[in-house]
Write an enzyme that holds these catalytic residues in place. Structure first.
Site, PDB file in Angstrom:
ATOM      1  CE  LYS A  87      -3.688   1.762   2.549  1.00  0.00           C
ATOM      2  NZ  LYS A  87      -4.571   2.377   3.456  1.00  0.00           N
TER       3      LYS A  87
ATOM      4  CB  SER B  94      -8.773   0.666   5.473  1.00  0.00           C
ATOM      5  OG  SER B  94      -9.039   2.546   4.910  1.00  0.00           O
TER       6      SER B  94
ATOM      7  CB  SER C 101      -7.345   3.959   2.876  1.00  0.00           C
ATOM      8  OG  SER C 101      -7.080   2.955   3.696  1.00  0.00           O
TER       9      SER C 101
END
Length: 638
Positions: free
Chosen positions: A255, A351, A327
Site C-alpha cells: 500500500k 480499510s 483506503s
C-alpha cells in the site's frame, strides 16, 4: 464568568434572560445557540434584554473580552417578522456559556476570538461557523455519552485511560526469530501452462514451484509485472534478487503509505504525488529479508481515507460498476484481480475489512501491535495496523509469520506469542456465531468438529463509534496539523472526508479526548468479560463491529463465503457478482485461532479460488471500465 441565558417567546420577539457572575450587564448578540451545560457558581446579577432572532445558523460567542473558554452548538431560531413563519409559544431555546474573568475591556467577543484562543484563527469565518455546527451535531453527543460512562465519579478510581506511559530509556527489544509456524508441504504442485492459472496460485503453491525449480523468480515476477501493466496499475520497474527465504522469489505489492527508498510514496494525495521518502519501512525490510520481490506500490485512498485518490477511484474487480471502498483499495483490488499474489495493506477503521470483503479476497487484520509500523504514514498510533491481503487463509498465516515481531522503533509493536495455526486442534474449540453470521461457515466448521454455539457480545458502552472517531480524528490532526493550517486541505481530493472530519477535530478538548480513552478502556474490560468463546463468526463490515474491534485491538480474518447476483443486472445477464464474506473474530493475541478456523473452512470450499470477470463481463454486459464521475455518499473507512 459563568452564565446561562434563555430565549422565550414574548409577543413578536423574544426575551433573553441571563444569570451572570459578574455585575456588568453584557450585550448579547441576536443569535440562537444551544451549548453544553455549565451551571452558574455565584449569582450576582439578573439581566433581561430584548433580542431579535435571525434565520441564520450562527454561533453565540458572548460579548466580553473576559470570556476565555467558549464552546457551543449552533441552532436555528426564526423571527416571525423576517420569515413569515411562527414559532410555537412553548418552544424555548437555551444558551449556556462558560468562561473566566481576567480583566480588560468590555468589547464584544467574536467567533474569531474564540478560534484564536485555540490557535485556530487561520480558518475563514464561514468555516468557523460550519465547524461549530458540525461539532454541535457530532462532538457534543459523544462528549456527553463518554462523560456519563466514565466521569460521573471524581478521583479517577475506575476506568483508567488506555494511554499508558512507560518510562524506559533507550530500551530496544531485539527482533525475535523464535516460534515460527511450520508450513504444510505441497510436493505434487505442477506448473500450469497458462500464465493466468499461475497468477491465481497461492503463495505456498508458488513457493513450491520456485523451490522445485519449475519456475524462476524472474519468470514469476515478469508474469505479475505484465499483469500490472495490462490492468494499468502503478508499479515499480525493478526486479529484486535476494538470498533464499520462505517467500523467496514471490512478487507482492505494498500500500502506498508504506515507504520504500528511491520510489515515490504518495499517500494517495495529489499534494504528495511527487514525494520520495528516504525511509525503509520496517515491514518492507522484513519482506526483503525473506526474499520476497516488491513489484508494486499499490493505490491508497488519499491520506488513507477510503478509495478516492489523486488519480481517480479504485474499482472492484468483481463488479467494475462498484468502487472498492476502504483506503487499502489497491491491495484488495490487485490481489483480487491476480495482479499480485499478496499485498500488504493497513487498517485504522475498516480499510482491511471493507475492501477485502468488497473485492472477495482473504485478508487478516491482526492483533494491534503485531506488525511494526516504522516508515508508514500514521493516522492513529493506538489504532493503525498492517495486515496481508491474500488468496487463502494459509497464505495470510505465512505472510503474518514473516512480518510479525518487535519493531525497535515502534513502541506499540510486540513479539506476539501466537501458537502455530497449522497445528490447532479444532475439536477443542468453542466458537460462537452471531445473528449476522454466514450459516454455511457455521455448518462447515461444525462438521469439522468445532463446537458451534449461538453467541452475543455484550457491552454497555453506547458511544463506540464516537470514541473511535474522536481517537482517530484527533490523532490524525496531530500528524497533519500543518496541512490544515496552511490550507492544503482545500485541495484534498474529497472535501467531505478528512477536511470535514479534521475541522471538527480541531475543537475537541483534551479533557474530552481523554474521557473517550477512558470509555475505550471500559469497552475493553466489558468485551473481555463477555468474550466467553474461543472465537466468533459475524459480519466483517458491520460498522459497530469494525469500530469495536479496532478499539479493542481484536484480530479478524475476512473470508469469501459465496457470490450473489448484482443489483439490477443487464437483461442479457452478466458475469459480474456481488461478493459474500464473513468475519472470524478472535481475542487479541489469538490470531492463530481465527487463521486455523478460516483454513478449515477453505479446505472444503472454493469461493476463495474463484476469479473475477475483469476480461469477460458477459456477452450482454457493456459496462465500460472507465471512472464514473458520480460518487455515492461517503462512509468513514480509514
Amino acid at each position: 464568568m459563568i452564565g446561562r441565558w434563555q430565549y422565550e417567546r414574548e409577543g413578536d420577539g423574544y426575551t433573553m434572560k441571563g444569570i451572570v457572575t459578574h455585575p456588568r450587564v453584557m450585550q448579547l448578540p441576536p443569535y440562537g445557540i444551544k451549548v453544553s451545560h455549565l451551571p452558574p457558581s455565584t449569582i450576582t446579577n439578573l439581566v433581561t434584554v430584548n433580542s431579535v432572532c435571525t434565520v441564520k445558523r450562527l454561533l453565540c460567542l458572548v460579548v466580553d473580552s473576559w470570556l476565555l473558554n467558549v464552546f457551543t452548538v449552533a441552532v436555528m431560531y426564526t423571527n416571525p417578522n423576517l420569515s413569515g413563519r411562527r414559532v410555537q409559544d412553548s418552544k424555548r431555546f437555551t444558551c449556556e456559556v462558560g468562561g473566566n474573568l481576567s480583566g480588560g475591556s468590555n468589547d464584544n467577543f467574536t467567533i474569531q476570538d474564540a478560534f484564536r484562543m485555540l490557535d485556530a484563527g487561520f480558518f475563514s469565518k464561514e468555516k468557523m461557523v460550519d465547524i461549530v455546527k458540525e461539532a454541535s451535531e457530532f462532538n457534543l453527543p459523544i462528549t456527553r455519552a463518554d462523560r456519563k460512562l466514565v466521569a460521573t465519579n471524581n478521583g479517577g478510581l475506575k476506568y483508567p485511560s488506555v494511554l499508558v506511559f512507560r518510562p524506559e530509556w533507550n530500551v530496544k527489544q531485539a527482533e525475535s526469530t523464535k516460534n515460527r509456524f511450520v508450513y504444510p508441504s505441497l510436493p505434487d504442485i505442477q506448473k500450469p501452462e497458462n500464465e493466468e492459472d499461475i497468477a491465481f496460485m497461492s503463495v505456498l503453491e508458488l513457493g513450491q514451484l520456485i523451490k522445485t525449480k519449475k519456475i524462476s523468480s524472474v519468470e514469476l515476477t515478469e508474469i505479475f509485472l505484465r499483469r500490472l501493466k495490462r490492468y494499468d496499475a502503478p508499479f515499480l520497474q525493478r526486479l529484486y534478487i535476494y538470498l533464499p527465504g520462505p517467500l523467496h522469489g514471490i512478487p507482492y505489492g505494498l500500500k502506498d503509505i508504506i515507504s520504500v527508498p528511491h520510489y515515490k510514496t504518495t499517500w494517495g494525495s495529489g499534494i504528495f504525488k511527487d514525494r520520495v521518502l528516504d525511509i525503509e519501512a520496517w515491514v518492507y525490510k522484513r519482506l526483503k529479508s525473506t526474499g520476497a520481490v516488491l513489484v508494486a506500490k499499490l493505490v491508497s485512498g488519499s491520506l488513507a481515507y477510503d478509495d478516492i485518490w489523486f488519480g481517480g477511484r479504485t474499482r472492484n474487480p468483481w463488479n467494475i460498476e462498484e468502487f472498492s471502498t476502504g483506503s487499502s483499495a489497491g491491495p484488495a483490488a490487485c490481489t483480487s484481480a491476480g495482479m499480485v499474489p499478496f499485498a500488504i495493506g493497513s487498517e485504522t477503521a475498516g480499510s482491511i475489512t471493507y475492501p477485502s470483503a468488497r473485492c472477495g479476497v482473504t485478508a487478516l487484520r491482526p492483533t494491534f501491535g503485531t506488525v511494526g509500523r516504522t516508515g508508514v504514514m500514521s493516522i492513529s498510533e493506538s489504532l493503525d495496523k498492517l495486515g496481508p491481503f491474500c488468496r487463502t487463509a494459509a497464505d495470510c498465516a505465512v505472510i503474518l509469520d514473516n512480518i510479525r515481531g518487535k519493531d525497535p522503533d515502534d513502541l506499540s509493536s510486540q513479539d506476539m506469542p501466537f501458537a502455530d495455526p497449522f497445528h490447532v486442534d479444532l475439536t477443542k474449540l468453542t466458537v460462537g456465531y452471531l445473528d449476522d453470521a454466514e450459516m454455511e461457515v457455521v455448518k462447515i466448521l461444525a462438521s469439522k468438529g468445532v463446537n458451534m454455539v449461538p453467541f452475543k457480545l455484550n457491552y454497555t458502552v453506547d458511544s463506540v463509534q464516537g470514541v473511535l472517531n474522536f481517537t482517530m480524528d484527533v490523532d490524525m490532526l496531530s500528524h497533519f496539523d500543518e496541512w490544515q493550517r496552511s490550507g492544503q486541505d482545500d485541495s484534498y481530493e474529497a472535501q467531505d472526508q478528512w477536511p470535514y472530519e479534521l475541522h471538527r477535530a480541531r475543537v475537541i478538548t483534551a479533557v474530552d479526548y481523554l474521557q473517550a480513552q477512558r470509555a475505550r478502556g471500559r469497552l475493553i474490560q466489558e468485551v473481555q468479560k463477555s468474550f466467553s468463546v474461543d472465537a466468533f463468526i459475524g459480519n466483517a463490515t458491520d460498522w459497530e463491529k469494525v469500530c469495536m474491534g479496532n478499539l479493542v485491538g481484536m484480530p479478524v480474518i475476512v473470508v469469501p463465503a459465496g457470490f450473489a447476483q448484482i443489483d439490477n443486472p443487464p437483461s442479457g445477464g452478466t458475469r459480474r457478482r456481488k461478493t459474500i464474506t464473513t468475519g472470524i473474530y478472535a481475542p487479541p493475541h489469538n490470531d492463530h485461532i481465527a487463521l486455523a478456523l478460516a483454513m478449515a473452512y477453505q479446505s472444503v470450499t472454493d469461493h476463495h479460488k474463484q476469479r473475477p470477470p475483469i476480461d469477460d463481463l458477459g456477452p450482454s454486459d457493456s459496462i465500460s471500465n472507465t471512472p464514473n464521475s458520480t460518487y455515492p455518499p461517503r462512509q468513514l473507512r480509514s
